[in-house]
Motif scaffolding. Structure first.
Motif, PDB file in Angstrom:
ATOM      1  N   ASP A 187     -29.864 -64.912 -93.829  1.00 27.76           N
ATOM      2  CA  ASP A 187     -28.943 -63.796 -93.572  1.00 27.76           C
ATOM      3  C   ASP A 187     -27.477 -64.215 -93.639  1.00 27.76           C
ATOM      4  O   ASP A 187     -26.612 -63.517 -93.102  1.00 27.76           O
ATOM      5  N   GLY A 188     -27.183 -65.303 -94.258  1.00 30.68           N
ATOM      6  CA  GLY A 188     -25.812 -65.797 -94.283  1.00 30.68           C
ATOM      7  C   GLY A 188     -24.943 -65.112 -95.316  1.00 30.68           C
ATOM      8  O   GLY A 188     -24.297 -65.784 -96.136  1.00 30.68           O
ATOM      9  N   ASN A 189     -24.889 -63.791 -95.321  1.00 25.56           N
ATOM     10  CA  ASN A 189     -24.062 -63.058 -96.273  1.00 25.56           C
ATOM     11  C   ASN A 189     -22.628 -62.950 -95.750  1.00 25.56           C
ATOM     12  O   ASN A 189     -22.397 -62.894 -94.539  1.00 25.56           O
ATOM     13  N   TYR A 190     -21.675 -62.863 -96.651  1.00 23.37           N
ATOM     14  CA  TYR A 190     -20.290 -62.677 -96.230  1.00 23.37           C
ATOM     15  C   TYR A 190     -19.458 -62.152 -97.380  1.00 23.37           C
ATOM     16  O   TYR A 190     -19.867 -62.159 -98.542  1.00 23.37           O
ATOM     17  N   ILE A 191     -18.248 -61.708 -97.033  1.00 24.82           N
ATOM     18  CA  ILE A 191     -17.306 -61.139 -97.992  1.00 24.82           C
ATOM     19  C   ILE A 191     -15.935 -61.760 -97.770  1.00 24.82           C
ATOM     20  O   ILE A 191     -15.501 -61.930 -96.615  1.00 24.82           O
ATOM     21  N   PHE A 192     -15.261 -62.108 -98.857  1.00 27.09           N
ATOM     22  CA  PHE A 192     -13.862 -62.525 -98.816  1.00 27.09           C
ATOM     23  C   PHE A 192     -13.016 -61.460 -99.505  1.00 27.09           C
ATOM     24  O   PHE A 192     -13.437 -60.848-100.496  1.00 27.09           O
ATOM     25  N   LYS A 193     -11.812 -61.250 -98.979  1.00 28.38           N
ATOM     26  CA  LYS A 193     -10.833 -60.390 -99.626  1.00 28.38           C
ATOM     27  C   LYS A 193      -9.568 -61.210 -99.882  1.00 28.38           C
ATOM     28  O   LYS A 193      -9.221 -62.086 -99.083  1.00 28.38           O
ATOM     29  N   PHE A 194      -8.872 -60.897-100.974  1.00 27.29           N
ATOM     30  CA  PHE A 194      -7.712 -61.689-101.369  1.00 27.29           C
ATOM     31  C   PHE A 194      -6.483 -60.800-101.555  1.00 27.29           C
ATOM     32  O   PHE A 194      -6.564 -59.727-102.160  1.00 27.29           O
ATOM     33  N   GLN A 252      -3.020 -64.751 -99.295  1.00 29.15           N
ATOM     34  CA  GLN A 252      -3.760 -64.532 -98.058  1.00 29.15           C
ATOM     35  C   GLN A 252      -5.233 -64.313 -98.371  1.00 29.15           C
ATOM     36  O   GLN A 252      -5.573 -63.664 -99.360  1.00 29.15           O
ATOM     37  N   THR A 253      -6.105 -64.873 -97.520  1.00 24.17           N
ATOM     38  CA  THR A 253      -7.544 -64.669 -97.614  1.00 24.17           C
ATOM     39  C   THR A 253      -8.033 -64.049 -96.323  1.00 24.17           C
ATOM     40  O   THR A 253      -7.715 -64.538 -95.226  1.00 24.17           O
ATOM     41  N   LEU A 254      -8.820 -62.972 -96.459  1.00 25.76           N
ATOM     42  CA  LEU A 254      -9.336 -62.253 -95.302  1.00 25.76           C
ATOM     43  C   LEU A 254     -10.852 -62.238 -95.339  1.00 25.76           C
ATOM     44  O   LEU A 254     -11.459 -62.363 -96.410  1.00 25.76           O
ATOM     45  N   ASP A 255     -11.470 -62.048 -94.170  1.00 23.23           N
ATOM     46  CA  ASP A 255     -12.913 -61.857 -94.157  1.00 23.23           C
ATOM     47  C   ASP A 255     -13.228 -60.365 -94.194  1.00 23.23           C
ATOM     48  O   ASP A 255     -12.333 -59.524 -94.361  1.00 23.23           O
ATOM     49  N   GLU A 256     -14.497 -60.016 -94.027  1.00 22.97           N
ATOM     50  CA  GLU A 256     -14.923 -58.630 -94.143  1.00 22.97           C
ATOM     51  C   GLU A 256     -14.246 -57.735 -93.104  1.00 22.97           C
ATOM     52  O   GLU A 256     -14.003 -56.546 -93.338  1.00 22.97           O
ATOM     53  N   SER A 257     -13.908 -58.302 -91.939  1.00 23.75           N
ATOM     54  CA  SER A 257     -13.259 -57.548 -90.862  1.00 23.75           C
ATOM     55  C   SER A 257     -11.739 -57.613 -90.943  1.00 23.75           C
ATOM     56  O   SER A 257     -11.055 -57.255 -89.987  1.00 23.75           O
TER      57      SER A 257
END
Length: 297
Positions: A187-194, A252-257
């Protein structure tokens, strides 16, 4: 006599006009030559490491990696050389890696089609064979939109399989806006935003077929939390960092939240190319310095 005088004046005026036109033409040519040039990195430095770039037109043909040995006060120690090989229509076909200290030459395990990386293999520490394989899909703009990965990991006693898919979404400026990782076996899913600036990326004027594996030494490791001091200019691992940006610069790098993982402060030259990339937050130490050479467009 008067007729001859008028003729002489006319000839003089013609010479003056020709001189003015010639000078104007020369000035225009010089101005045009100055305008029709582009910048490409000639040297990238971070900490005690720096990389020198060589080009054939807009293609990278060689990168030499040097270290500064502070213990022995040696300023130019060649660590390794990357040699880019192209076919007769300028498609990248392979990259040879020459380890200077051991004299070992190897070729990165890459499968190309029309100059694009279709499959990228790496060898884990417990195997001499490429067991970690990424298979890439592209859109009509030759941007990576999907990576299917199958690999092996080990804790020294047990070897297990790792499977995941990666998805890439771009903005209107061709910068990677969102990166999604979907793990198949856990279940180690994740999202990065740039988030990006509106300036020029250092690799902007390098042919896309030779920049496929190029990267800046400021990578964030794939789980988003294990951040390390990166000294790689070529992506030799299970991913291609080129899926990010070659048009603007990530700041800048952000996570899903929308939690900030890392950010950078950039200093630019008068042509809006970064000459310093400074880590502002996060755990990536070391300022990146970039020097450029001017090339005809």
């Amino acid at each position: 006599m008067i007729k001859n005088l008028h003729m002489k004046k006319l000839i003089a005026l013609c010479f003056l006009f020709a001189f003015i036109v010639s000078c104007s033409s020369n000035d225009d040519t010089v101005a045009e030559e100055e305008q029709n040039t582009v910048l490409r990195p000639s040297k990238i430095s971070k900490g005690g490491t720096y990389w020198l770039f060589e080009y054939d037109e807009d293609r990278v043909v060689k990168i030499e990696q040097y270290i500064i040995d502070e213990q022995y006060i040696v300023s130019n120690v060649l660590l390794r050389t990357y040699e880019f090989n192209f076919d007769n229509i300028n498609n990248l076909t392979s990259i040879d890696v020459i380890e200077n200290s051991y004299g070992i030459e190897r070729t990165l395990d890459i499968t190309f089609e029309n100059g694009l990386v279709m499959e990228h293999g790496t060898s884990p520490w417990f195997s001499s064979m490429p067991l970690n394989i990424s298979s890439y899909s592209y859109n009509s703009l030759n941007q990576i939109i999907e990576n299917n990965y199958e690999g092996k990991q080990s804790d020294g006693e047990v070897i297990w399989t790792v499977l995941y898919n990666e998805y890439y979404t771009y903005d209107v400026n061709n910068n990677l806006r969102k990166y999604e990782r979907e793990n198949i076996l856990n279940d180690g899913n994740y999202i990065f935003k740039f988030i990006y600036d509106d300036k020029n990326h250092p690799f902007k004027n390098i042919d896309s077929r030779s920049r496929l594996l190029l990267k800046l030494p400021n990578h964030i490791w794939d789980d988003g939390w294990s951040i390390y001091n990166d000294y790689d200019i070529i992506s030799e691992f299970e991913f291609l960092d080129t899926a990010k940006s070659f048009y603007n610069n990530c700041i800048q790098t952000l996570d899903e939240s929308n939690y900030e993982i890392s950010s950078w402060t950039l200093i630019y030259n008068d042509q809006d190319y970064p000459i310093e990339i400074q880590p502002s937050t996060g755990w990536i130490p070391g300022i990146i310095y970039i020097e450029y050479e001017e090339f005809p467009e």
